[in-house]
Scaffold this motif. Sequence first.
Motif, PDB file in Angstrom:
ATOM      1  N   ASP A   1       0.826  -1.200   0.000  1.00 49.22           N
ATOM      2  CA  ASP A   1       0.000   0.000   0.000  1.00 49.22           C
ATOM      3  C   ASP A   1       0.868   1.262   0.000  1.00 49.22           C
ATOM      4  O   ASP A   1       0.575   2.221  -0.718  1.00 49.22           O
ATOM      5  N   ASP A   2       1.928   1.239   0.780  1.00 50.66           N
ATOM      6  CA  ASP A   2       2.831   2.394   0.817  1.00 50.66           C
ATOM      7  C   ASP A   2       3.533   2.613  -0.520  1.00 50.66           C
ATOM      8  O   ASP A   2       3.722   3.756  -0.948  1.00 50.66           O
ATOM      9  N   LEU A   3       3.927   1.528  -1.189  1.00 49.12           N
ATOM     10  CA  LEU A   3       4.540   1.665  -2.518  1.00 49.12           C
ATOM     11  C   LEU A   3       3.545   2.286  -3.500  1.00 49.12           C
ATOM     12  O   LEU A   3       3.911   3.147  -4.314  1.00 49.12           O
ATOM     13  N   PHE A   4       2.296   1.863  -3.434  1.00 47.23           N
ATOM     14  CA  PHE A   4       1.266   2.422  -4.300  1.00 47.23           C
ATOM     15  C   PHE A   4       1.074   3.912  -4.019  1.00 47.23           C
ATOM     16  O   PHE A   4       1.018   4.735  -4.940  1.00 47.23           O
ATOM     17  N   LYS A   5       0.965   4.271  -2.751  1.00 48.85           N
ATOM     18  CA  LYS A   5       0.798   5.684  -2.383  1.00 48.85           C
ATOM     19  C   LYS A   5       2.024   6.495  -2.790  1.00 48.85           C
ATOM     20  O   LYS A   5       1.895   7.634  -3.241  1.00 48.85           O
ATOM     21  N   PHE A   6       3.201   5.917  -2.614  1.00 53.24           N
ATOM     22  CA  PHE A   6       4.425   6.611  -3.006  1.00 53.24           C
ATOM     23  C   PHE A   6       4.399   6.918  -4.499  1.00 53.24           C
ATOM     24  O   PHE A   6       4.732   8.022  -4.926  1.00 53.24           O
ATOM     25  N   ASP A   7       3.992   5.937  -5.297  1.00 54.38           N
ATOM     26  CA  ASP A   7       3.926   6.139  -6.739  1.00 54.38           C
ATOM     27  C   ASP A   7       2.929   7.237  -7.092  1.00 54.38           C
ATOM     28  O   ASP A   7       3.167   8.027  -8.000  1.00 54.38           O
ATOM     29  N   LEU A   8       1.813   7.298  -6.376  1.00 55.52           N
ATOM     30  CA  LEU A   8       0.792   8.304  -6.663  1.00 55.52           C
ATOM     31  C   LEU A   8       1.204   9.713  -6.235  1.00 55.52           C
ATOM     32  O   LEU A   8       0.871  10.688  -6.890  1.00 55.52           O
TER      33      LEU A   8
ATOM     34  N   TRP B   1       9.756  16.250   1.339  1.00 58.41           N
ATOM     35  CA  TRP B   1      10.755  15.232   1.686  1.00 58.41           C
ATOM     36  C   TRP B   1      11.362  15.428   3.061  1.00 58.41           C
ATOM     37  O   TRP B   1      11.744  14.459   3.708  1.00 58.41           O
ATOM     38  N   SER B   2      11.438  16.639   3.558  1.00 58.34           N
ATOM     39  CA  SER B   2      11.973  16.830   4.914  1.00 58.34           C
ATOM     40  C   SER B   2      11.016  16.214   5.948  1.00 58.34           C
ATOM     41  O   SER B   2      11.455  15.602   6.929  1.00 58.34           O
ATOM     42  N   VAL B   3       9.724  16.351   5.714  1.00 59.87           N
ATOM     43  CA  VAL B   3       8.740  15.734   6.618  1.00 59.87           C
ATOM     44  C   VAL B   3       8.812  14.212   6.514  1.00 59.87           C
ATOM     45  O   VAL B   3       8.758  13.496   7.527  1.00 59.87           O
ATOM     46  N   ILE B   4       8.955  13.713   5.314  1.00 65.11           N
ATOM     47  CA  ILE B   4       9.039  12.265   5.116  1.00 65.11           C
ATOM     48  C   ILE B   4      10.237  11.685   5.862  1.00 65.11           C
ATOM     49  O   ILE B   4      10.124  10.666   6.540  1.00 65.11           O
ATOM     50  N   VAL B   5      11.377  12.341   5.748  1.00 68.50           N
ATOM     51  CA  VAL B   5      12.576  11.841   6.440  1.00 68.50           C
ATOM     52  C   VAL B   5      12.379  11.896   7.948  1.00 68.50           C
ATOM     53  O   VAL B   5      12.724  10.946   8.661  1.00 68.50           O
ATOM     54  N   ARG B   6      11.796  12.989   8.463  1.00 71.91           N
ATOM     55  CA  ARG B   6      11.578  13.100   9.907  1.00 71.91           C
ATOM     56  C   ARG B   6      10.604  12.054  10.422  1.00 71.91           C
ATOM     57  O   ARG B   6      10.660  11.667  11.588  1.00 71.91           O
ATOM     58  N   CYS B   7       9.692  11.582   9.590  1.00 69.68           N
ATOM     59  CA  CYS B   7       8.739  10.555  10.005  1.00 69.68           C
ATOM     60  C   CYS B   7       9.238   9.144   9.699  1.00 69.68           C
ATOM     61  O   CYS B   7       8.993   8.220  10.471  1.00 69.68           O
ATOM     62  N   ALA B   8       9.918   8.978   8.579  1.00 68.25           N
ATOM     63  CA  ALA B   8      10.322   7.640   8.135  1.00 68.25           C
ATOM     64  C   ALA B   8      11.423   7.038   9.000  1.00 68.25           C
ATOM     65  O   ALA B   8      11.390   5.842   9.294  1.00 68.25           O
ATOM     66  N   VAL B   9      12.376   7.839   9.416  1.00 71.05           N
ATOM     67  CA  VAL B   9      13.479   7.297  10.220  1.00 71.05           C
ATOM     68  C   VAL B   9      12.973   6.783  11.570  1.00 71.05           C
ATOM     69  O   VAL B   9      13.230   5.619  11.920  1.00 71.05           O
ATOM     70  N   PRO B  10      12.239   7.580  12.352  1.00 71.46           N
ATOM     71  CA  PRO B  10      11.704   7.020  13.598  1.00 71.46           C
ATOM     72  C   PRO B  10      10.733   5.862  13.347  1.00 71.46           C
ATOM     73  O   PRO B  10      10.695   4.894  14.109  1.00 71.46           O
ATOM     74  N   GLY B  11       9.963   5.937  12.254  1.00 75.86           N
ATOM     75  CA  GLY B  11       9.043   4.858  11.933  1.00 75.86           C
ATOM     76  C   GLY B  11       9.766   3.550  11.650  1.00 75.86           C
ATOM     77  O   GLY B  11       9.337   2.476  12.091  1.00 75.86           O
ATOM     78  N   ALA B  12      10.871   3.624  10.918  1.00 74.16           N
ATOM     79  CA  ALA B  12      11.650   2.420  10.628  1.00 74.16           C
ATOM     80  C   ALA B  12      12.264   1.845  11.903  1.00 74.16           C
ATOM     81  O   ALA B  12      12.263   0.622  12.107  1.00 74.16           O
ATOM     82  N   ILE B  13      12.756   2.714  12.766  1.00 78.79           N
ATOM     83  CA  ILE B  13      13.336   2.250  14.033  1.00 78.79           C
ATOM     84  C   ILE B  13      12.266   1.558  14.881  1.00 78.79           C
ATOM     85  O   ILE B  13      12.490   0.480  15.434  1.00 78.79           O
TER      86      ILE B  13
END
Length: 131
Positions: free
Chosen positions: A52-59, A66-78
């Motif tokens: 689902d995330d890959l689909f949303k990313f493509d859309l 991208w600064s918001v994505i990085v601030r959310c993605a790094v803690p999310g991955a951890i």
Amino acid sequence: MELVLIGIAALLASGLTLFSGSGLGTIPMPIFALFFPLPLAIAATAVVHFADDLFKFDLMARQANWSVIVRCAVPGAIMAILGAGSLTFFDQLPLLWHYTIAGTDLETTAVRAVIGSLIVLFALLELSPRV
């Protein structure tokens, strides 16, 4: 037939949550848990999330901040890694309860108790009035 039902549930959950951004884990995970052991059901839910995330990313990648994505993605991955580790820990704990209802032997493990409690908690939070 079970795989068709699981696929349809995952597809419908993805479609329902495309715009809301939440609920994708709470809809298919209990359905998956009917057919698979709980750790596998959670892993299958993670696969649905990833697709689902890959689909949303493509859309939406071109309009992303991208600064918001990085601030959310790094803690999310951890947190995802820590969550997978805690799932492994809880899955290795001994049975909590073994009981019989209507001639059917049932058992409750720590991982089932934790996941069930979290689902109930999140459902109650959804029902609580917003401030």
